[in-house]
Scaffold this active site. Structure first.
Site, mmCIF file in Angstrom:
data_model
loop_
_atom_site.group_PDB
_atom_site.id
_atom_site.type_symbol
_atom_site.label_atom_id
_atom_site.label_comp_id
_atom_site.label_asym_id
_atom_site.label_seq_id
_atom_site.Cartn_x
_atom_site.Cartn_y
_atom_site.Cartn_z
ATOM 1 N N LYS A 171 0.831 -1.197 0.000
ATOM 2 C CA LYS A 171 0.000 0.000 0.000
ATOM 3 C C LYS A 171 0.868 1.250 0.000
ATOM 4 O O LYS A 171 0.382 2.357 -0.170
ATOM 5 C CB LYS A 171 -0.877 0.024 1.279
ATOM 6 C CG LYS A 171 -1.724 -1.211 1.457
ATOM 7 C CD LYS A 171 -2.281 -1.239 2.898
ATOM 8 C CE LYS A 171 -2.750 -2.622 3.234
ATOM 9 N NZ LYS A 171 -2.984 -2.777 4.670
ATOM 10 N N GLY A 172 2.179 1.057 0.208
ATOM 11 C CA GLY A 172 3.073 2.178 0.468
ATOM 12 C C GLY A 172 3.140 3.241 -0.614
ATOM 13 O O GLY A 172 3.380 4.409 -0.331
ATOM 14 N N ASP A 178 14.730 -0.760 -0.474
ATOM 15 C CA ASP A 178 15.532 -0.945 0.735
ATOM 16 C C ASP A 178 16.567 -2.033 0.429
ATOM 17 O O ASP A 178 17.631 -1.746 -0.110
ATOM 18 C CB ASP A 178 14.570 -1.314 1.861
ATOM 19 C CG ASP A 178 15.223 -1.458 3.211
ATOM 20 O OD1 ASP A 178 16.287 -0.873 3.419
ATOM 21 O OD2 ASP A 178 14.657 -2.150 4.082
ATOM 22 N N ARG A 197 0.750 6.234 7.600
ATOM 23 C CA ARG A 197 0.713 6.427 6.144
ATOM 24 C C ARG A 197 0.165 7.811 5.769
ATOM 25 O O ARG A 197 0.510 8.351 4.730
ATOM 26 C CB ARG A 197 -0.162 5.353 5.479
ATOM 27 C CG ARG A 197 0.389 3.940 5.569
ATOM 28 C CD ARG A 197 -0.370 3.021 4.628
ATOM 29 N NE ARG A 197 -0.180 1.610 4.898
ATOM 30 C CZ ARG A 197 0.843 0.871 4.466
ATOM 31 N NH1 ARG A 197 1.806 1.432 3.759
ATOM 32 N NH2 ARG A 197 0.924 -0.409 4.756
HETATM 33 P P1 IMP Z 1 12.930 -4.300 0.176
HETATM 34 O O1 IMP Z 1 12.366 -5.542 -0.425
HETATM 35 O O2 IMP Z 1 13.820 -4.595 1.339
HETATM 36 O O3 IMP Z 1 13.581 -3.381 -0.823
HETATM 37 O O4 IMP Z 1 11.743 -3.545 0.887
HETATM 38 C C1 IMP Z 1 10.733 -3.028 0.218
HETATM 39 C C2 IMP Z 1 9.543 -2.725 1.099
HETATM 40 O O5 IMP Z 1 9.799 -2.703 2.491
HETATM 41 C C3 IMP Z 1 9.101 -1.333 0.747
HETATM 42 O O6 IMP Z 1 8.256 -1.346 -0.365
HETATM 43 C C4 IMP Z 1 8.415 -0.871 2.001
HETATM 44 O O7 IMP Z 1 7.080 -1.269 1.984
HETATM 45 C C5 IMP Z 1 9.144 -1.599 3.115
HETATM 46 N N1 IMP Z 1 10.150 -0.709 3.747
HETATM 47 C C6 IMP Z 1 11.482 -0.730 3.559
HETATM 48 N N2 IMP Z 1 12.084 0.252 4.263
HETATM 49 C C7 IMP Z 1 11.102 0.908 4.898
HETATM 50 C C8 IMP Z 1 11.083 2.055 5.786
HETATM 51 O O8 IMP Z 1 12.093 2.673 6.130
HETATM 52 N N3 IMP Z 1 9.854 2.431 6.211
HETATM 53 C C9 IMP Z 1 8.705 1.809 5.863
HETATM 54 N N4 IMP Z 1 8.673 0.754 5.046
HETATM 55 C C10 IMP Z 1 9.855 0.300 4.567
HETATM 56 MG MG MG Z 2 6.220 -1.100 -0.542
#
Ligand code: IMP
Ligand code: MG
Length: 175
Positions: free
Chosen positions: A42-43, A101, A163
């Protein structure tokens, strides 16, 4: 909504200015293409709703539900919780994401979408946290690079809260 225990990292005006720049760039690049923006639920909903209004082109919007996170720890496991409403074969897909991330979610999604034969796939992410990269993904349109903080607001949550905070901030760990 501006809770006292969220310290501002990027204020609303800074975000809006950058979103408009990204929209102008996308407008230049996608003239005469068949643009579909795909928001990751949902981000990215808050970011995508602002972004599309700065893109001066016909486009379609769709959403994908992805889950990869429990609390503040990346699990490395990605699951599609709800799929696109229409096929994307022949379309110029622009994935819209809140934050890259570790890169695990986007590398999974890029691979998954490629099997559906779009004409092109690019990634637009509001934020990038390079300190935590585990899989490198190309971000074609990037809002801001940030340090290794857990951030909330402007669509990003901590356990589904924050959010609706209109800026991006860091949770004060003492509260
Ligand atoms: P990744 O797969 O580690 O790149 O993470 C992706 C998902 O993790 C993002 O789409 C976010 O939903 C969540 N996420 C990563 N870092 C943060 C943060 O600092 N705050 C909130 N959500 C995060
Ligand atoms: Mg996300």
């Amino acid at each position: 909504m501006s809770p006292a225990h969220v310290n501002v990292l990027l204020d609303a005006e800074t975000i809006q200015r950058r979103v408009a720049e990204l929209g102008a760039e996308i407008t230049r690049d996608y003239r005469d293409k068949d643009l579909v923006t795909i928001g990751c639920l949902k981000g990215s909903t808050v970011f995508m709703s602002d972004l599309v209004r700065t893109i001066d082109l016909p486009l379609r919007m769709d959403y994908l539900g992805l889950r990869s996170y429990e609390g503040t720890q990346s699990t490395g496991v990605v699951q599609i919780t709800s799929d696109l409403t229409r096929p994307i074969d022949g379309c110029d897909v622009l994935i819209v994401e809140d934050i890259v991330d570790t890169g695990l979610t986007m590398s999974y999604l890029l691979e998954n979408l490629a099997t559906r034969h779009p004409r092109s796939v690019k990634l637009c992410s509001l934020l990038h946290k390079p300190a935590r990269t585990r899989v490198k993904v190309d971000i074609h349109y990037l809002g801001f690079t940030i340090e290794d903080h857990f951030v909330v607001g402007y669509g990003l949550d901590y356990d589904e809260l924050y959010r609706n905070v209109p800026f991006i901030g860091i949770l004060d760990p003492s509260k």
